[in-house]
Design a protein around this motif. Structure first.
Motif, PDB file in Angstrom:
ATOM      1  N   LEU A 331       0.787  -1.468   0.177  1.00 14.97           N
ATOM      2  CA  LEU A 331       0.352  -0.162  -0.032  1.00 14.97           C
ATOM      3  C   LEU A 331       1.020   1.339   0.013  1.00 14.97           C
ATOM      4  CD1 LEU A 331      -2.983  -0.895   2.149  1.00 14.97           C
ATOM      5  CD2 LEU A 331      -2.969  -1.253   0.331  1.00 14.97           C
ATOM      6  N   ASN A 332       0.539   2.173  -0.764  1.00 15.05           N
ATOM      7  CA  ASN A 332       1.367   3.508  -0.764  1.00 15.05           C
ATOM      8  C   ASN A 332       2.717   3.498  -1.022  1.00 15.05           C
ATOM      9  OD1 ASN A 332      -1.427   4.491  -0.262  1.00 15.05           O
ATOM     10  ND2 ASN A 332      -0.239   5.068   1.974  1.00 15.05           N
ATOM     11  N   SER A 333       2.780   1.797  -1.765  1.00 16.71           N
ATOM     12  CA  SER A 333       4.878   1.731  -2.443  1.00 16.71           C
ATOM     13  C   SER A 333       4.787   0.931  -3.982  1.00 16.71           C
ATOM     14  CB  SER A 333       5.272   1.717  -0.907  1.00 16.71           C
ATOM     15  OG  SER A 333       4.966   0.723  -0.401  1.00 16.71           O
ATOM     16  N   LEU A 334       5.517   0.998  -4.208  1.00 14.50           N
ATOM     17  CA  LEU A 334       5.634  -0.237  -5.257  1.00 14.50           C
ATOM     18  C   LEU A 334       6.010  -1.331  -4.787  1.00 14.50           C
ATOM     19  CD1 LEU A 334       7.536   2.166  -8.017  1.00 14.50           C
ATOM     20  CD2 LEU A 334       5.016   1.767  -7.806  1.00 14.50           C
ATOM     21  N   LEU A 335       6.932  -1.806  -3.717  1.00 14.15           N
ATOM     22  CA  LEU A 335       7.366  -2.672  -2.872  1.00 14.15           C
ATOM     23  C   LEU A 335       6.870  -3.079  -1.682  1.00 14.15           C
ATOM     24  CD1 LEU A 335      10.939  -2.460  -4.174  1.00 14.15           C
ATOM     25  CD2 LEU A 335       9.727  -4.143  -5.170  1.00 14.15           C
ATOM     26  N   PRO A 336       6.766  -3.993  -1.060  1.00 12.94           N
ATOM     27  CA  PRO A 336       6.327  -4.500  -0.423  1.00 12.94           C
ATOM     28  C   PRO A 336       7.762  -3.671   1.447  1.00 12.94           C
ATOM     29  CG  PRO A 336       7.266  -6.633  -0.738  1.00 12.94           C
ATOM     30  CD  PRO A 336       6.707  -5.699  -1.513  1.00 12.94           C
ATOM     31  N   PRO A 337       6.671  -3.814   1.931  1.00 10.13           N
ATOM     32  CA  PRO A 337       7.495  -2.751   3.390  1.00 10.13           C
ATOM     33  C   PRO A 337       8.674  -3.621   3.900  1.00 10.13           C
ATOM     34  CG  PRO A 337       5.416  -2.436   4.064  1.00 10.13           C
ATOM     35  CD  PRO A 337       5.926  -3.129   2.670  1.00 10.13           C
ATOM     36  N   SER A 338       8.629  -4.947   4.104  1.00  8.96           N
ATOM     37  CA  SER A 338       9.406  -6.663   4.297  1.00  8.96           C
ATOM     38  C   SER A 338      11.095  -6.097   3.605  1.00  8.96           C
ATOM     39  CB  SER A 338       8.189  -7.313   4.215  1.00  8.96           C
ATOM     40  OG  SER A 338       8.342  -8.178   2.931  1.00  8.96           O
ATOM     41  N   THR A 339      10.636  -5.716   2.045  1.00 13.17           N
ATOM     42  CA  THR A 339      11.958  -5.765   1.610  1.00 13.17           C
ATOM     43  C   THR A 339      13.296  -5.270   2.244  1.00 13.17           C
ATOM     44  OG1 THR A 339      11.148  -3.818   0.258  1.00 13.17           O
ATOM     45  CG2 THR A 339      11.033  -5.889  -0.564  1.00 13.17           C
ATOM     46  N   LYS A 340      12.752  -4.082   2.872  1.00 18.68           N
ATOM     47  CA  LYS A 340      14.202  -3.580   4.149  1.00 18.68           C
ATOM     48  C   LYS A 340      13.820  -4.253   5.051  1.00 18.68           C
ATOM     49  CE  LYS A 340      14.624   0.349   0.063  1.00 18.68           C
ATOM     50  NZ  LYS A 340      14.385   1.565  -0.210  1.00 18.68           N
ATOM     51  N   LEU A 341      12.391  -3.836   5.874  1.00 23.48           N
ATOM     52  CA  LEU A 341      12.358  -3.726   7.533  1.00 23.48           C
ATOM     53  C   LEU A 341      12.493  -5.357   7.653  1.00 23.48           C
ATOM     54  CD1 LEU A 341       9.694  -0.975   7.113  1.00 23.48           C
ATOM     55  CD2 LEU A 341      12.395  -0.737   7.797  1.00 23.48           C
ATOM     56  N   SER A 342      12.355  -6.227   7.481  1.00 24.48           N
ATOM     57  CA  SER A 342      12.460  -7.452   7.404  1.00 24.48           C
ATOM     58  C   SER A 342      13.555  -8.096   8.067  1.00 24.48           C
ATOM     59  CB  SER A 342      10.862  -8.689   7.067  1.00 24.48           C
ATOM     60  OG  SER A 342      10.622  -9.814   6.819  1.00 24.48           O
ATOM     61  N   VAL A 343      13.311  -9.275   9.199  1.00 20.22           N
ATOM     62  CA  VAL A 343      14.402  -9.646   8.917  1.00 20.22           C
ATOM     63  C   VAL A 343      14.690 -11.166   8.622  1.00 20.22           C
ATOM     64  CG1 VAL A 343      16.167 -10.320  10.947  1.00 20.22           C
ATOM     65  CG2 VAL A 343      14.739  -8.230  11.265  1.00 20.22           C
ATOM     66  N   LEU A 344      13.176 -11.871   8.862  1.00 16.75           N
ATOM     67  CA  LEU A 344      13.111 -13.451   8.542  1.00 16.75           C
ATOM     68  C   LEU A 344      12.697 -13.299   6.748  1.00 16.75           C
ATOM     69  CD1 LEU A 344      10.850 -13.894  11.406  1.00 16.75           C
ATOM     70  CD2 LEU A 344      13.495 -14.576  11.269  1.00 16.75           C
ATOM     71  N   SER A 345      12.166 -12.129   6.313  1.00 20.93           N
ATOM     72  CA  SER A 345      11.950 -12.411   4.837  1.00 20.93           C
ATOM     73  C   SER A 345      12.891 -12.304   3.973  1.00 20.93           C
ATOM     74  CB  SER A 345      10.983 -10.808   4.784  1.00 20.93           C
ATOM     75  OG  SER A 345      10.275 -11.963   3.224  1.00 20.93           O
ATOM     76  N   ALA A 346      13.919 -11.717   4.172  1.00 19.25           N
ATOM     77  CA  ALA A 346      14.901 -11.383   3.514  1.00 19.25           C
ATOM     78  C   ALA A 346      14.662 -11.823   1.913  1.00 19.25           C
ATOM     79  CB  ALA A 346      15.825 -12.588   3.503  1.00 19.25           C
ATOM     80  N   GLY A 347      13.096 -10.551   1.604  1.00 20.36           N
ATOM     81  CA  GLY A 347      12.881  -9.359   0.605  1.00 20.36           C
ATOM     82  C   GLY A 347      12.205 -11.375  -0.260  1.00 20.36           C
ATOM     83  N   GLY A 348      11.989 -12.181   0.583  1.00 20.06           N
ATOM     84  CA  GLY A 348      10.667 -12.822  -0.077  1.00 20.06           C
ATOM     85  C   GLY A 348      11.904 -14.023  -0.499  1.00 20.06           C
ATOM     86  N   SER A 349      12.947 -14.423  -0.613  1.00 19.51           N
ATOM     87  CA  SER A 349      13.846 -15.335  -0.387  1.00 19.51           C
ATOM     88  C   SER A 349      14.328 -16.648   0.125  1.00 19.51           C
ATOM     89  CB  SER A 349      15.047 -15.188  -1.712  1.00 19.51           C
ATOM     90  OG  SER A 349      16.433 -13.519  -0.189  1.00 19.51           O
TER      91      SER A 349
END
Length: 432
Positions: A331-349
């Protein structure tokens, strides 16, 4: 050009138990699980729908739904629950509640052993000062149990207002061994959405009930309110949607409901978490694809229970299943916030797994155990090393024992090497 000073009383106030995202300024609320909040980029954005795919053999999806409701009660939010397979009132009575201790009894012994083993481990000096790699999100300190404010007779009205407006926790720490007290459940702002069983379209009846809750509770952001009016957040929990218990006129009623609910929550201070038995639609995968397209976040829980492939694996001792993230809210962005703020997601990879301990549910990075285990390996002695036999006194036995030894020594003197294309007993043409 003149500047006007902003008045703090006229600024819109955030709902209790919520915060703004550091990535895009979106209003967030917690799901009740710190590791799941980290995967979503800090929490679930207000105005979104999260879909949880249920597992065939376990009820972990219902457990996450209970975390979502329990966090709403702890944060002072309004919770609306709907289900056709189970009694919503019984679900509210069996909710987990706040933890009073900072440590888990089961983890104390394990962490003590790992710390002792890490102290004995010797690593290169250049790596000793590096930051330790974290595979999970640490749980926050235990949340204080809410108690009614005690007002002294000599206190003024301003002090009474301050005690009444104490900030609610954003993400609490829950204990699965505890249940929500009856007095807390009575004082909580909860609502069960029910309708008559004679209705032909349950999805339309549920949508009308949610719309009524949003309008009556002043959760709509499209309707103007007076400046400084406190807002509250709405949590909609729907258990086992699209199960055989739900009635509809046409197969498209489910898609219409998801599309209408998404548009309804976009202009309100509410979020929704829906669990769907996706395993019932394995033969028609386009049904789940269309539902996933109409929601904002999709996660799936794949447990190891009842699966012969994973039951005998070594990693089942550390994890109870895989945790798949198929879609993240944007929402209100092109990429999900977890790409920069998440520790576990690691950009979804990143590969994720979950653990269900006695007191809490946690999502961590999935790691395979070391091959062969961590115990000391022991091998049997070779067959040539045997106990010495007692020497015989007679000469006949010695001559009989010396013959095979002589024959073996003569055999060892012969050519042993056999090259490519040669046959035993003949000269190898490739040897020079």
């Amino acid at each position: 050009m003149s500047f006007k000073k902003r008045n703090a009383d006229q600024q819109p106030k955030l709902p209790s138990g919520s915060r703004l995202s550091a990535y895009n300024g979106q209003l967030l609320i917690s799901t009740g699980v710190p590791s799941l909040d980290d995967i979503l980029g800090g929490g679930q954005p207000v105005g979104t729908i999260m879909l949880i795919k249920e597992d065939r053999a376990t009820t972990y999806a219902q457990l996450l739904l209970k975390y979502f409701i329990a966090q709403g009660i702890s944060s002072g939010h309004h919770c609306a629950v709907a289900s056709r397979d189970e009694d919503p009132a019984e679900m509210l009575k069996t909710l987990m509640w706040l933890s009073t201790s900072d440590r888990d009894d089961e983890e104390d012994g394990k962490t003590g052993k790992t710390d002792a083993e890490s102290d004995r481990m010797k690593i290169a000096w250049r790596y000793s000062h590096l930051k330790r790699f974290e595979t999970g999100v640490k749980a926050k300190p235990a949340s204080p149990v809410p108690t009614p404010p005690i007002v002294k007779p000599s206190s003024s009205d301003s002090k009474q207002e301050k005690t009444a407006e104490e900030p609610k926790p954003y993400c609490s720490q829950f204990d699965l061994t505890k249940r929500v007290p009856a007095n807390v459940l009575e004082e909580a702002s909860t609502e069960i959405i029910q309708w008559e069983n004679d209705e032909e379209n349950d999805y339309e009846s549920l949508l009308n009930g949610i719309r009524k809750v949003i309008l009556d509770g002043n959760f709509s952001s499209a309707l103007p309110v007076a400046p400084g009016t406190p807002r509250n957040a709405l949590r909609v929990a729907i258990h086992s949607l699209a199960s055989p218990s739900w009635q509809s006129k046409t197969p498209h009623d489910l898609f219409k409901f998801c599309h209408a609910l998404r548009g309804l929550l976009r202009f309100s201070f509410g979020t929704a978490v829906i669990t769907v038995p996706a395993y019932l639609y394995d033969e028609v995968p386009h049904v789940m694809k269309r539902i996933e397209h109409m929601v904002d976040a999709v996660i799936e829980i794949e447990s190891f229970a009842g699966d012969p492939v994973h039951n005998e694996a070594a990693y089942t001792q550390n994890y109870h299943g895989f945790f798949h993230v198929h879609k993240l809210p944007v929402l209100n962005s092109l990429l999900p916030p977890s790409t920069k703020l998440s520790v576990l997601s690691a950009g979804g990879s990143n590969d994720l797994g979950f653990k269900l301990r006695r007191k809490r549910f946690a999502i961590e990075t999935f790691h395979l155990p070391p091959e062969g285990g961590v115990v000391t390996r022991r091998t049997e002695p070779p067959a040539s090393v045997t106990t010495p036999e007692k020497p015989s006194t007679t000469t006949t036995t010695t001559t009989q024992e010396s013959k095979p030894s002589i024959m073996s020594s003569l055999a060892n003197r012969g050519p042993k090497k056999i090259g490519c294309g040669s046959t035993p007993g003949k000269v190898d043409p490739l040897e020079f």
